[in-house]
Scaffold this motif. Sequence first.
Motif, short mmCIF file in Angstrom:
data_model
loop_
_atom_site.label_atom_id
_atom_site.label_comp_id
_atom_site.label_asym_id
_atom_site.label_seq_id
_atom_site.Cartn_x
_atom_site.Cartn_y
_atom_site.Cartn_z
N GLY A 33 -13.52 -51.86 -7.12
CA GLY A 33 -14.60 -52.67 -7.68
C GLY A 33 -15.71 -52.96 -6.69
O GLY A 33 -16.82 -53.34 -7.07
N GLU A 34 -15.41 -52.82 -5.42
CA GLU A 34 -16.38 -53.19 -4.39
C GLU A 34 -17.20 -52.01 -3.86
O GLU A 34 -18.04 -52.20 -2.99
CB GLU A 34 -15.64 -53.78 -3.18
N ILE A 35 -16.89 -50.83 -4.33
CA ILE A 35 -17.62 -49.67 -3.79
C ILE A 35 -19.02 -49.64 -4.38
O ILE A 35 -19.18 -49.57 -5.60
CB ILE A 35 -16.88 -48.35 -4.11
N LYS A 36 -19.99 -49.70 -3.52
CA LYS A 36 -21.39 -49.72 -3.98
C LYS A 36 -21.79 -48.33 -4.47
O LYS A 36 -21.30 -47.33 -3.99
CB LYS A 36 -22.30 -50.11 -2.82
N ASP A 37 -22.73 -48.31 -5.40
CA ASP A 37 -23.27 -47.05 -5.91
C ASP A 37 -22.22 -46.13 -6.51
O ASP A 37 -22.32 -44.92 -6.44
CB ASP A 37 -24.03 -46.28 -4.82
N MET A 38 -21.18 -46.75 -7.04
CA MET A 38 -20.18 -45.96 -7.74
C MET A 38 -20.29 -46.37 -9.20
O MET A 38 -20.36 -47.56 -9.52
CB MET A 38 -18.79 -46.29 -7.17
N GLU A 39 -20.31 -45.38 -10.06
CA GLU A 39 -20.46 -45.69 -11.49
C GLU A 39 -19.33 -46.58 -11.98
O GLU A 39 -18.18 -46.40 -11.57
CB GLU A 39 -20.39 -44.39 -12.28
#
Length: 452
Positions: free
Chosen positions: A253-259
């Motif tokens: 949930g915390e990964i940026k720029d991941m759809e």
Amino acid sequence: MTRDQWGQVQKELCKTVGQNNFKTWIEPLEFGSIENGVAAFDAPTAFLGNYVSQHFGDQILYQMTAVDPQVRRLKFGVAAVAGRPAQTAPTSPAVHTPTPSAPKYALPSAPLDERFTFDRFVVGKPNELAHAAARRVAEGGPVTFNPLFLYGGVGLGKTHLMHAISWELKKSSPSLNVVYLSAEQFMYRFVQALRERKMMDFKSLFRSVDVLMVDDVQFIAGKDSTQEEFFHTFNALVDQNKQIIISGDRAPGEIKDMENRIKSRLQSGLVVDLHPTDYELRLGILQAKVEFYKRQYPDLVLASGVLEFLAHRISTNVRVLEGALTRLFAFASLVGREITMDLTQDCLSDVLRASERKITVEEIQRKVSEHYNIRLSDMIGPKRVRTYARPRQVAMYLAKSMTSRSLPEIGRRFGGRDHTTVMHGVKRIEELKAIDGQMAEDLELLRRALEA
Ligand code: ADP
Ligand code: MG
């Protein structure tokens, strides 16, 4: 292979083995020539050649074949030094033969590190869940959670666990097509397939995998078409009930720029994290490594207290810890000396200095007020209600135990309070810590956050 190409390979290796390993082990190598598929290197000592062959052979070979597909083997000799003829080492040159690879038609897995097995993974509180989950997946059998998502900071053992699963499955079910890749390699293959118009091959290769592991998935965040393809591959495999194992540097949930749809897919199985190491785990890892080295170098003597010192002082990540120990052993064996505290401090002064991060009272105050959701000014200010007084005492306690400041000095930093107030606060928290589980947990969390 030209010198330039070797330079290129070195650059890639530096990325994969890390700067420290690179400087210690790979940089000292002198690249010679390639004859009949054998790439010859000169190492300054036989020890270094042997070590590199054992620990980095697969990786060097892998990177070299990417540049020159003719290379099949590596050979390490000892360099001639003025006054000493070449190749005086009593042992024959270390030869590195690649670990047998999968059949041609299968999707090749990236090389696995032979040290990354379950029996060389030390289990402690911070990693026990991740370890148990990895073991479970490695047993094979019906897929119970899909995907398994492992996450945690750098050097905490994610890659180690993934390789361990792979080794284990290869042993117990050699017919399974187990593929381990970094997300970067996934992207590289995808882009290559696009360029060579081989998307169909790409898709069918990935869909024929039985177990897929993708390491460091955060790498494809923000890379839209790669993400998209990853998503399709992922879904196709899940639909076929094939096990997928993914790692990342943070929770899905915390990964940026991941759809979002990918995030939620990544969360749909079992998500476990590797916590930062604690002192016991670090000591355990060092002890296990020493056991291993002792088999190789039975003459080495290690003074008592050295491992404890290292476990205490190097708390960044396991890779740094291991690198330090390796360097220490290499050095001691070269100069034929006992590993004493003095030798340790001499040999590792740079590592020790780098990990010597002084924690300040101000940092502690900031972290603690964030943790309890109060304003920094209220923590330092005069208000005496419990909502502020308790966090203040926690901060005092941490300041006393994590910095070298005296009680009066700490008092001054808490709005000019008296040293007896600080002492009282510290005592109160010590009492609470013993009887109140929540308090003990808060302290542990804060301590970790501050040490990170
Ligand atoms: P990550 O992929 O999480 O960045 P790695 O799996 O590459 O970390 O681990 C870094 C190094 O630390 C490796 O050499 C690995 O073998 C070692 N390591 C990490 N955790 C452990 C452990 N619990 N026991 C033994 N070695 C460990
Ligand atoms: Mg890794």
